[in-house]
Design an enzyme around this catalytic site. Sequence first.
Site, PDB file in Angstrom:
ATOM      1  N   ASP A  59      21.523 -87.353 -19.288  1.00  0.00           N
ATOM      2  CA  ASP A  59      22.670 -87.327 -20.213  1.00  0.00           C
ATOM      3  C   ASP A  59      22.397 -88.202 -21.432  1.00  0.00           C
ATOM      4  O   ASP A  59      22.689 -87.831 -22.567  1.00  0.00           O
ATOM      5  CB  ASP A  59      23.987 -87.701 -19.508  1.00  0.00           C
ATOM      6  CG  ASP A  59      23.884 -88.925 -18.625  1.00  0.00           C
ATOM      7  OD1 ASP A  59      22.770 -89.448 -18.432  1.00  0.00           O
ATOM      8  OD2 ASP A  59      24.936 -89.384 -18.131  1.00  0.00           O
ATOM      9  N   LYS A  98      18.069 -87.879 -13.269  1.00  0.00           N
ATOM     10  CA  LYS A  98      19.462 -88.248 -13.029  1.00  0.00           C
ATOM     11  C   LYS A  98      19.450 -89.067 -11.733  1.00  0.00           C
ATOM     12  O   LYS A  98      20.112 -88.720 -10.736  1.00  0.00           O
ATOM     13  CB  LYS A  98      20.321 -86.974 -12.925  1.00  0.00           C
ATOM     14  CG  LYS A  98      21.811 -87.202 -12.836  1.00  0.00           C
ATOM     15  CD  LYS A  98      22.438 -87.653 -14.147  1.00  0.00           C
ATOM     16  CE  LYS A  98      23.919 -87.967 -13.957  1.00  0.00           C
ATOM     17  NZ  LYS A  98      24.515 -88.641 -15.134  1.00  0.00           N
ATOM     18  N   ASP A 143      16.243 -76.363 -25.523  1.00  0.00           N
ATOM     19  CA  ASP A 143      17.073 -75.650 -26.501  1.00  0.00           C
ATOM     20  C   ASP A 143      17.691 -76.641 -27.484  1.00  0.00           C
ATOM     21  O   ASP A 143      17.751 -76.393 -28.685  1.00  0.00           O
ATOM     22  CB  ASP A 143      18.210 -74.869 -25.809  1.00  0.00           C
ATOM     23  CG  ASP A 143      17.820 -73.418 -25.528  1.00  0.00           C
ATOM     24  OD1 ASP A 143      16.621 -73.173 -25.268  1.00  0.00           O
ATOM     25  OD2 ASP A 143      18.705 -72.546 -25.553  1.00  0.00           O
ATOM     26  N   ASP A 166      15.083 -76.885 -19.351  1.00  0.00           N
ATOM     27  CA  ASP A 166      15.624 -75.686 -19.991  1.00  0.00           C
ATOM     28  C   ASP A 166      16.666 -76.092 -21.029  1.00  0.00           C
ATOM     29  O   ASP A 166      16.635 -75.650 -22.181  1.00  0.00           O
ATOM     30  CB  ASP A 166      16.263 -74.780 -18.921  1.00  0.00           C
ATOM     31  CG  ASP A 166      16.907 -73.551 -19.527  1.00  0.00           C
ATOM     32  OD1 ASP A 166      16.267 -72.918 -20.386  1.00  0.00           O
ATOM     33  OD2 ASP A 166      18.061 -73.238 -19.159  1.00  0.00           O
ATOM     34  N   TYR A 170      16.120 -73.491  -9.832  1.00  0.00           N
ATOM     35  CA  TYR A 170      15.808 -72.111 -10.203  1.00  0.00           C
ATOM     36  C   TYR A 170      15.264 -71.318  -9.006  1.00  0.00           C
ATOM     37  O   TYR A 170      15.451 -70.108  -8.920  1.00  0.00           O
ATOM     38  CB  TYR A 170      14.748 -72.077 -11.312  1.00  0.00           C
ATOM     39  CG  TYR A 170      15.286 -72.147 -12.715  1.00  0.00           C
ATOM     40  CD1 TYR A 170      16.063 -73.216 -13.122  1.00  0.00           C
ATOM     41  CD2 TYR A 170      15.010 -71.145 -13.634  1.00  0.00           C
ATOM     42  CE1 TYR A 170      16.539 -73.284 -14.424  1.00  0.00           C
ATOM     43  CE2 TYR A 170      15.485 -71.213 -14.930  1.00  0.00           C
ATOM     44  CZ  TYR A 170      16.248 -72.286 -15.317  1.00  0.00           C
ATOM     45  OH  TYR A 170      16.718 -72.347 -16.598  1.00  0.00           O
TER      46      TYR A 170
HETATM   47  C1  IPM Z   1      13.804 -70.188 -21.021  1.00  0.00           C
HETATM   48  C2  IPM Z   1      14.894 -69.200 -20.712  1.00  0.00           C
HETATM   49  C3  IPM Z   1      14.769 -68.756 -19.258  1.00  0.00           C
HETATM   50  C4  IPM Z   1      14.934 -69.990 -18.399  1.00  0.00           C
HETATM   51  C5  IPM Z   1      15.764 -67.652 -18.846  1.00  0.00           C
HETATM   52  C6  IPM Z   1      15.633 -66.429 -19.724  1.00  0.00           C
HETATM   53  C7  IPM Z   1      15.604 -67.282 -17.397  1.00  0.00           C
HETATM   54  O1  IPM Z   1      16.137 -69.751 -20.991  1.00  0.00           O
HETATM   55  O2  IPM Z   1      12.622 -69.818 -20.904  1.00  0.00           O
HETATM   56  O3  IPM Z   1      14.123 -71.321 -21.396  1.00  0.00           O
HETATM   57  O4  IPM Z   1      16.057 -70.376 -18.067  1.00  0.00           O
HETATM   58  O5  IPM Z   1      13.914 -70.580 -18.019  1.00  0.00           O
HETATM   59 MG    MG Z   2      16.079 -71.655 -21.907  1.00  0.00          MG
END
Ligand code: IPM
Ligand code: MG
Length: 356
Positions: free
Chosen positions: A223, A191, A251, A247, A142
């Site tokens: 993975d 990884k 999710d 990240d 990042y």
């Molecule tokens: C998160 C989001 C952010 C990230 C984006 C919006 C930059 O997806 O906080 O998980 O990738 O960190």
């Molecule tokens: Mg995210």
Amino acid sequence: MNKNITVLRGDGIGPEIVAEALKVLDRVCEKYGHTFTYTDVDIGGCSIDKYGVPITDEGMAKCKAADSVLLGAVGGPKWDSCPPAIRPEKALLAVRKELGLFANLRPTKLFPQLADSSPLKQEIVGNGIDLLIVRELTGGVYFGPKKTEEVNGELVATDIMPYSEHEIERIGRVAFETARKRGKRLASVDKANVLDTSRLWRKTMHRLAEEYPDVELSDILVDNTAMQLIKNPTQFDVLVTENMFGDILSDEASMLTGSIGMMPSASLSEGTLGMYEPIHGSAPDIAGLNIANPLGTILSGAMMLRYSFDMAEEADTIEAAVNAVLDAGYRTGDIMQEGCTKVSCSDMGDLVAERI
Ligand code: IPM
Ligand code: MG
């Protein structure tokens, strides 16, 4: 106690969900005799529209000067074509970096009342999912050098993922300390079969493990982690991983609980300053309709009280109020089940606030 909170409502559903979290925090103030002073700062698309940048220097200074920061969400299709340097997300990354918020805690908890909302079968969900992802937040790909250049007549893009030992060590310590206060099991996700950064990660975690003999450390490839989160999520207690893996996995993990709208997060620095936000995005498709789920933001408020203000009892009270509202059968659209009562975003905030 008096606390100054910088409020970044942001874009899309951001302002709606933040309003509900503030409603609940105000009730906490009334009940426990605290005073929270809120300072609004524009972030993301709304700031681009007003000032041409996703956050102003003045706004950033207000974040740094606060006792903590509460964030809704940033971004939307309107700003997708902005140049990379002024995209809404850029402001979020800048705040994380400038405030030194290197430790991102993302708890994934399946509330028993929402077991039917999980896409997983009952036998996999078992007695409930309760895991915590500790994501490194200010390093890796990042923030590494990046460029797009023309080489031999075509465009070539490069993103570099650097990690230094001290960055790995400090997130490792947060993870070990956190695991110590929970189930004492830590899975370090990497990884290491391919990446040098992961090999250094693994070596550093093993070195730290000697200082935490009461915590059981295991290594797991990213993975395989993606697979195990679906196959057998109850095996996990705390997971620690680098920025981009975290990240993606957070999710994935959020969906185990039925809705990403339920998930709070805390981004912590070395001190008590932190930023608190739901892990979901700005959901522009439902913005302004008063139907978003504010519980992830409300629960982020609880994390703020717990981690930045050392107000454990107040945080427990918010979490208990959310539980009580779910017990009473109230649901926003994303977690709606048969036999429950569907409520709006603002109703949900009222219902939680009433139970404080
Ligand atoms: C998160 C989001 C952010 C990230 C984006 C919006 C930059 O997806 O906080 O998980 O990738 O960190
Ligand atoms: Mg995210």
